[in-house]
Design an enzyme around this catalytic site. Structure first.
Site, PDB file in Angstrom:
ATOM      1  N   CYS B  85       0.725  -1.699   0.259  1.00  0.00           N
ATOM      2  CA  CYS B  85      -0.737   0.403  -0.096  1.00  0.00           C
ATOM      3  C   CYS B  85       0.692   0.808   0.131  1.00  0.00           C
ATOM      4  O   CYS B  85       1.327   1.442  -0.970  1.00  0.00           O
ATOM      5  CB  CYS B  85      -0.235   0.404   0.894  1.00  0.00           C
ATOM      6  SG  CYS B  85      -2.178   1.172   0.737  1.00  0.00           S
ATOM      7  N   HIS B 196      -3.510  -5.755   0.979  1.00  0.00           N
ATOM      8  CA  HIS B 196      -2.890  -5.604   2.553  1.00  0.00           C
ATOM      9  C   HIS B 196      -2.603  -7.110   2.936  1.00  0.00           C
ATOM     10  O   HIS B 196      -3.834  -7.796   3.499  1.00  0.00           O
ATOM     11  CB  HIS B 196      -3.828  -4.960   3.386  1.00  0.00           C
ATOM     12  CG  HIS B 196      -3.488  -3.192   3.239  1.00  0.00           C
ATOM     13  ND1 HIS B 196      -1.940  -3.052   4.236  1.00  0.00           N
ATOM     14  CD2 HIS B 196      -4.289  -2.429   2.594  1.00  0.00           C
ATOM     15  CE1 HIS B 196      -2.514  -2.023   3.949  1.00  0.00           C
ATOM     16  NE2 HIS B 196      -3.303  -1.220   3.114  1.00  0.00           N
ATOM     17  N   GLU B 198      -0.943  -8.420   5.097  1.00  0.00           N
ATOM     18  CA  GLU B 198      -1.065  -8.896   6.458  1.00  0.00           C
ATOM     19  C   GLU B 198      -2.694  -8.729   7.212  1.00  0.00           C
ATOM     20  O   GLU B 198      -2.620  -9.244   8.354  1.00  0.00           O
ATOM     21  CB  GLU B 198      -0.479  -7.455   7.051  1.00  0.00           C
ATOM     22  CG  GLU B 198      -0.704  -6.506   7.791  1.00  0.00           C
ATOM     23  CD  GLU B 198      -1.083  -5.355   6.034  1.00  0.00           C
ATOM     24  OE1 GLU B 198      -0.586  -6.056   5.293  1.00  0.00           O
ATOM     25  OE2 GLU B 198      -1.210  -4.197   6.149  1.00  0.00           O
TER      26      GLU B 198
END
Lengths: 80, 223
Positions: B85, B196, B198
């Protein structure tokens, strides 16, 4: 020598400008016949330099603009 | 054990989740303030957030900090460099990846789950995916509209798609050229992704699809 510099950075033609589109639409909603609104960025600063043209060009290329998507122009005047 | 640096700039805010995901993938991870050095690390991750409040252009100021010189050395040495990002925005602004991330075509911050088609499984980050596989990850960005003048210059890793893997205009959330969501450099060791991973690294978050990206990265850093 000290210079007063004004840099204008614009999106290259053909690239869409979502911010400009939204502002233009808001103005049309207010009743103005606005078309093709774009949002350039303007930077004003003072610069101590012996080669202001060369340095301002470098400043634009290195940080103020992204050469892939922007064009730029500047005005350089001596500080009296 | 291999060890990754998670670089923290003023305004970075996905560093804890990213550190956690790397650890879950089997490596050591440490959050590193941008004014420190990257000695003793095997790879670098630039996490998401809003470095320098997205002033000028997202990632523009962070990309010109001294630590990025060390990140460039990592990239040149072939060690893994991952930008997520805002990290992806920083990598393009630093010239480590081609192209630019422009404001979304729609005038709003986009925060939602997307489907992605895995286009390239030959990078150190995607070796655990199947070619053409459809995965799910969240996006959260205002400037994720990937632009490149000549798309043949980039290695497209993920593309926004529908749940069947159809890379259609309707499945393009932000206006990216060719629905591009993630790219890699030619060598494959530098990857930038707007989605993302994560945030998709635990089944309690709704998907574990992103964890495999970290696992691939860790596995290859070990070799």
């Amino acid at each position: 020598m000290k210079w007063r510099v004004t840099v204008t950075v614009r999106l290259k033609e053909g690239l869409n400008d979502p911010e400009g589109r939204v502002i233009g639409k808001a103005l049309r909603n207010l009743g103005y016949a606005v078309e093709g609104l774009r949002v350039p960025k303007c930077f004003e600063f003072e610069l101590e330099s012996e080669n202001p043209e060369e340095e301002v060009e470098e400043i634009c290329r290195k940080l103020l603009a992204n050469p892939l998507i922007h064009s730029w122009e500047y005005r350089i005047e001596p500080v009296s | 054990m291999v060890k990754f640096a998670v670089i923290v700039f003023p305004g970075t805010n996905c560093d804890f989740e990213t550190e956690r995901a790397i650890k879950k993938a089997g490596a050591e991870a440490e959050r590193v303030w941008y004014k420190t050095s990257l000695k003793d690390f095997d790879g670098v991750v630039l996490p998401g957030g809003f470095s320098y409040a997205d002033y000028l252009r997202a990632g523009a100021i962070a990309a010109r900090q001294e630590i990025m010189e060390e990140v460039k050395e990592f990239a040149e040495e072939g060690r893994p460099v991952l930008g997520i990002c805002n990290g992806f925005q920083i990598l393009t602004e630093a010239g480590l990846l081609p192209g630019a991330l422009r404001p979304n075509r729609v005038p709003r911050f986009l925060c939602r789950w997307v489907h992605l088609r895995v286009n390239d499984t030959e990078t150190p980050f995607t070796s655990l995916y199947e070619p053409g596989e459809v995965i799910r990850m969240p996006i959260a960005h205002a400037e994720g509209n990937y632009y490149i003048d000549d798309p043949s210059k980039v290695r497209i890793v993920f593309q926004y798609s529908d749940e069947n893997g159809d890379v259609s205009e309707e499945a393009n959330p932000n206006g990216s050229v060719l629905n591009i969501a993630a790219i890699a450099n030619e060598r494959g060791n530098v990857l930038g992704t707007m989605p993302h991973p994560e945030r998709a690294s635990d089944r309690f978050l709704g998907s574990e699809d992103g964890l495999r990206l970290f696992r691939s990265m860790v596995e290859l850093a070990r070799r």
